[in-house]
Structures are given as C-alpha cells and as structure tokens.
Design an enzyme around this catalytic site. Sequence first.
Site, PDB file in Angstrom:
ATOM      1  N   ARG A   1     -41.218 -92.508 -11.566  1.00 26.61           N
ATOM      2  CA  ARG A   1     -42.319 -93.449 -11.759  1.00 26.61           C
ATOM      3  C   ARG A   1     -43.140 -93.498 -10.473  1.00 26.61           C
ATOM      4  O   ARG A   1     -42.618 -93.855  -9.421  1.00 26.61           O
ATOM      5  CB  ARG A   1     -41.767 -94.841 -12.086  1.00 26.61           C
TER       6      ARG A   1
ATOM      7  N   HIS B   1     -51.108 -99.973  -9.091  1.00 21.94           N
ATOM      8  CA  HIS B   1     -50.120-100.561  -8.181  1.00 21.94           C
ATOM      9  C   HIS B   1     -50.883-101.131  -6.978  1.00 21.94           C
ATOM     10  O   HIS B   1     -50.660-100.742  -5.847  1.00 21.94           O
ATOM     11  CB  HIS B   1     -49.066 -99.528  -7.771  1.00 21.94           C
TER      12      HIS B   1
ATOM     13  N   GLU C   1     -46.797-105.544 -11.595  1.00 27.53           N
ATOM     14  CA  GLU C   1     -46.728-106.894 -11.023  1.00 27.53           C
ATOM     15  C   GLU C   1     -48.093-107.534 -10.831  1.00 27.53           C
ATOM     16  O   GLU C   1     -48.499-107.838  -9.705  1.00 27.53           O
ATOM     17  CB  GLU C   1     -45.976-106.867  -9.685  1.00 27.53           C
TER      18      GLU C   1
ATOM     19  N   ASN D   1     -39.644-105.478 -13.544  1.00 28.45           N
ATOM     20  CA  ASN D   1     -39.240-105.323 -12.148  1.00 28.45           C
ATOM     21  C   ASN D   1     -38.381-106.531 -11.796  1.00 28.45           C
ATOM     22  O   ASN D   1     -38.834-107.670 -11.929  1.00 28.45           O
ATOM     23  CB  ASN D   1     -40.459-105.298 -11.216  1.00 28.45           C
TER      24      ASN D   1
ATOM     25  N   TYR E   1     -35.721-108.222  -8.893  1.00 22.27           N
ATOM     26  CA  TYR E   1     -35.112-108.159  -7.565  1.00 22.27           C
ATOM     27  C   TYR E   1     -34.198-109.336  -7.255  1.00 22.27           C
ATOM     28  O   TYR E   1     -33.230-109.196  -6.531  1.00 22.27           O
ATOM     29  CB  TYR E   1     -36.200-108.101  -6.485  1.00 22.27           C
TER      30      TYR E   1
ATOM     31  N   GLU F   1     -38.352-101.393 -11.816  1.00 16.56           N
ATOM     32  CA  GLU F   1     -38.019-101.473 -10.385  1.00 16.56           C
ATOM     33  C   GLU F   1     -36.805-102.358 -10.183  1.00 16.56           C
ATOM     34  O   GLU F   1     -36.714-103.435 -10.784  1.00 16.56           O
ATOM     35  CB  GLU F   1     -39.155-102.100  -9.556  1.00 16.56           C
TER      36      GLU F   1
HETATM   37  C1  GCO Z   1     -43.338-104.585  -6.032  1.00 13.84           C
HETATM   38  C2  GCO Z   1     -43.682-103.464  -5.597  1.00 13.84           C
HETATM   39  C3  GCO Z   1     -43.065-102.562  -4.639  1.00 13.84           C
HETATM   40  C4  GCO Z   1     -42.344-103.174  -3.488  1.00 13.84           C
HETATM   41  C5  GCO Z   1     -40.955-103.582  -3.840  1.00 13.84           C
HETATM   42  C6  GCO Z   1     -40.195-104.139  -2.688  1.00 13.84           C
HETATM   43  O1  GCO Z   1     -43.731-104.204  -7.211  1.00 13.84           O
HETATM   44  O2  GCO Z   1     -43.214-105.607  -5.454  1.00 13.84           O
HETATM   45  O3  GCO Z   1     -43.779-102.752  -6.782  1.00 13.84           O
HETATM   46  O4  GCO Z   1     -44.217-101.938  -4.242  1.00 13.84           O
HETATM   47  O5  GCO Z   1     -42.300-102.280  -2.448  1.00 13.84           O
HETATM   48  O6  GCO Z   1     -41.011-104.566  -4.831  1.00 13.84           O
HETATM   49  O7  GCO Z   1     -40.865-105.245  -2.174  1.00 13.84           O
END
Ligand code: GCO
Length: 445
Positions: free
Chosen positions: A75, A119, A164, A291, A293, A351
């Site tokens: 990706r 992006h 995002e 995505n 985290y 992600e």
């Molecule tokens: C995000 C971004 C990435 C970042 C990753 C880490 O979508 O926030 O896609 O570009 O680098 O999340 O912070």
Amino acid sequence: MRTFPDGFLWGTATAAYQIEGAVAEGGRKPSVWDTFAHTPGRIENGYTGDVACDHYHRYDEDVELMSSLGLGAYRFSAGWSRVMPDGVGPANPAGLDFYDRLVDALLERGIVPALTLNHWDMPQALQDRGGWPDRATVDAFVEYARALAGRLGDRVRLWTTHNEPWVIAYNGYGEGSMAPGVRDWKAASRAAHHLLLAHGRAVTALRALGAPEIGYSPCVIPHRPATDRPEDALAARRANELIYGWFLDPVFHGRYPRLLWDRFAEHGCLPDVEDGDMDEIRAPIDFLGVNYYMVFDTVDDPDENGPAGFRELLPPLPRTDCDWPVHPDGLRETLVEINREYRPKAMYVTENGASYDDPPRANGVVDDPRRVEFLRSHFAAAHGAIEAGVPLRGYFVWTLLDNFEWIWGYNRTFGIVHVDRDTQRRTVKSSARFYERVARTNTLP
Ligand code: GCO
C-alpha cells in the site's frame, strides 16, 4: 497456531511524502507538507521530507526488498503534487510515469498494488486557492483521481481515496498542528465535508474507469470514558464521532452523527451541505480500510478539541516511543464494532504498527523485540476478529522503512527495515524476519 483465510494479503503501507524525497524532480511542485515542513518550528529539528528515504530513486531496490520478505501486497500513496503539480490542469507525464514503473515493478514480483490517492499532500497551489474548505478542491481531486485511474486502473487492484481524513480536516484546519496549519473550526468542518464529497465523487469516477476494488481508510482511535460520569460518556462519544463517525456515518448511512452535528451548530461551525451531497458521498465502496494504533480514555473538557470538547488521558497500558498506549485487543473490538455498525463488504487493516527506537548494534544487526511482540499480538487480535465473522481480507503493517514521521521528522521509527540516514542503507530488522514467516506461511506461530 492460527491460520488466516486463503488469499489473505500481507503487506506494508507507506506514504509518498514520507519516503519519496526528490521533491523538485520530475516536474513535482510543492505540496502543503513541503510548505509546512519548511516553516520554522513546525517539525522537530527542522527536518523535512526533501530526501526522506530517497525512494523515488530506489523504488526498485525497495520492491525487491518486499519480495525478498515474501510480502504479497504493498500500500503506497501517489504524491498528489507529483501528478498534478499545479493542482488543476493537465497531469504531469513524468509523475504518472513514476507510478507506472513502480506498479510494474510490483507486478513483476507478484505483489498486489494498493494505491492511496490522498495521504495528505495536497498541492500547495490548491491551498493557495482555499484548499479543502473551498468546494472547488473537490473537482480538482476528482480530476487527479481520473488521471491516475486512466493510467493505472487496469493494474492497481486496491484503490483508496483518502487516508485518515480527520487528520487533514481537524489537525490541518482546526487545531493547526499538521499541514496546512490553519486554526479555524469552521474551515475544518467545511474541509471535512469537502473531503467526504471528494471521496464519493472519486469512487464514482474510479468505478467508471474500471478500478477493480475501491475503498477508503479512515483512522479509528477508540475513545473510552475515563470515569462513569455521564458527561465523560458523552465526551467519549463526541471524540469517536470527531475522529471516525464523522467520516463513516455519511459514507455508509448518508448522514452526519448527531452529537457532534449539534455541537458544530452551537459553535456556528456547520458545513454548507448542498442538495444531493449526501447521496454522492454514499456511493457504494468495495472495502473499508481501518488504520488502528491505540485507544484513549476521555474526559469532558470544553476547552479542548474545539466544538467536540474533550480531553484525552493515557490509560494504564504500556506505551510506544510516541507515547501511544498499546492495546492489541482494541483492534479486535474495533474491527468487530465497525463491521457491526457499517457492514462493509470487505475490510483491511490498512495501517497498524509501532514506533520503537532500536539502533543497529556494532555487528550491524537490528533487533526490535518490542515491535515483534506488538505485531504478534495485533495479528492475533485480527485473527480473533475473523473468527468473530469480520470479513477481513488483509493487513498492512505501518511501515516498510524508517521514514519522515510528520511533525516528529526522523525522530520516530516505525519501520520493519532500518534506514541509515547518511547512507540510505536498508537493514532488515528482526521484526521483518518475523513478518516474513507470517506472510510466507499465512499463519501466526
Ligand atoms: C497515519 C499515517 C502515517 C503515520 C503513522 C504513524 O495515517 O497517521 O498514515 O502516515 O506515519 O500513522 O504515525
């Protein structure tokens, strides 16, 4: 041992401005991120993406690296200002040629290309005319989507409109911590609406040009109430609406979420929604990318996050080098929840990854056991979501290479491959070897 469904895609994710460099080559012109990074005080140490990982020149080596790790998908994002340097007008042939070569290099190695259109690197020329708060930017985005799909529609399997979008709308135009660094919540909600409209219209345009699978990648950061006070429960709901409900309810249900809509109304920050917009935004998509985290605890606070009025607290969990709380089971819960609420046809984790700083040892080996554990536990959570019925088709680890990590510059490292900043030498970390075993066997040991 956990086995994933046949055909499950294992890949990595990157973004153009974070890895390409070559910002003034091949007809590319500045994006809002070039301008922002070159504004003193915005990025740690004054770092910029001018060189980044020099991927523009080293793409073939990087694709070969993915192939040597047995990865089946990649990706990446197209640099918007590389393809449309002036924002409008004809596409830049040299820019299209670059992505053409990249896609062919992937296909030659049997790697499925997954392209993200946006992006975050909107051409500065468009920002100069008003940027996302200006409705005309929607048309410029659709023209850009058409230019890429006209050239690559037959060879790129997965197409994603925005990555995002909340970062662009709220961090970019609301609180101003990211490009273009504007602080105006009315502009932010207009930007969000135009991002959604651009998404819907691009889906329709891509469909007409034969793009095989079309989707979208918002970020889901679940916010939980920090206490049992009712006002904190409401604050958590508003936080979730701000970050992802605002970007998912319109796409799947054709309406904005209520709590935040009312808050925006109270603050005089509603976007101008024209007749027919919500129908266009609702154009059917083939997959939803998530995505994921971290999670946060949340309290009510009228002074933070503009009209959304909430403050984030760190839950008592281990944290990465970004201070992001690590909560693998949150990925399973998120996938299950999002699937239940929106019923997408298919889902991908577009992600997931972690920043841990593990420099090379004297013998050159880069050992990153915390990242191995982070990935292992999140893969297990994704497997749990599949067992619970989520139509998850693939997983993209953020990220292949240590790269330009936005406001942190090169001070945060998310790569499964280490990059020496002076020599650009790539060194595979132990997490990449771990990932290789997972990808090659389609199982989690
Ligand atoms: C995000 C971004 C990435 C970042 C990753 C880490 O979508 O926030 O896609 O570009 O680098 O999340 O912070």
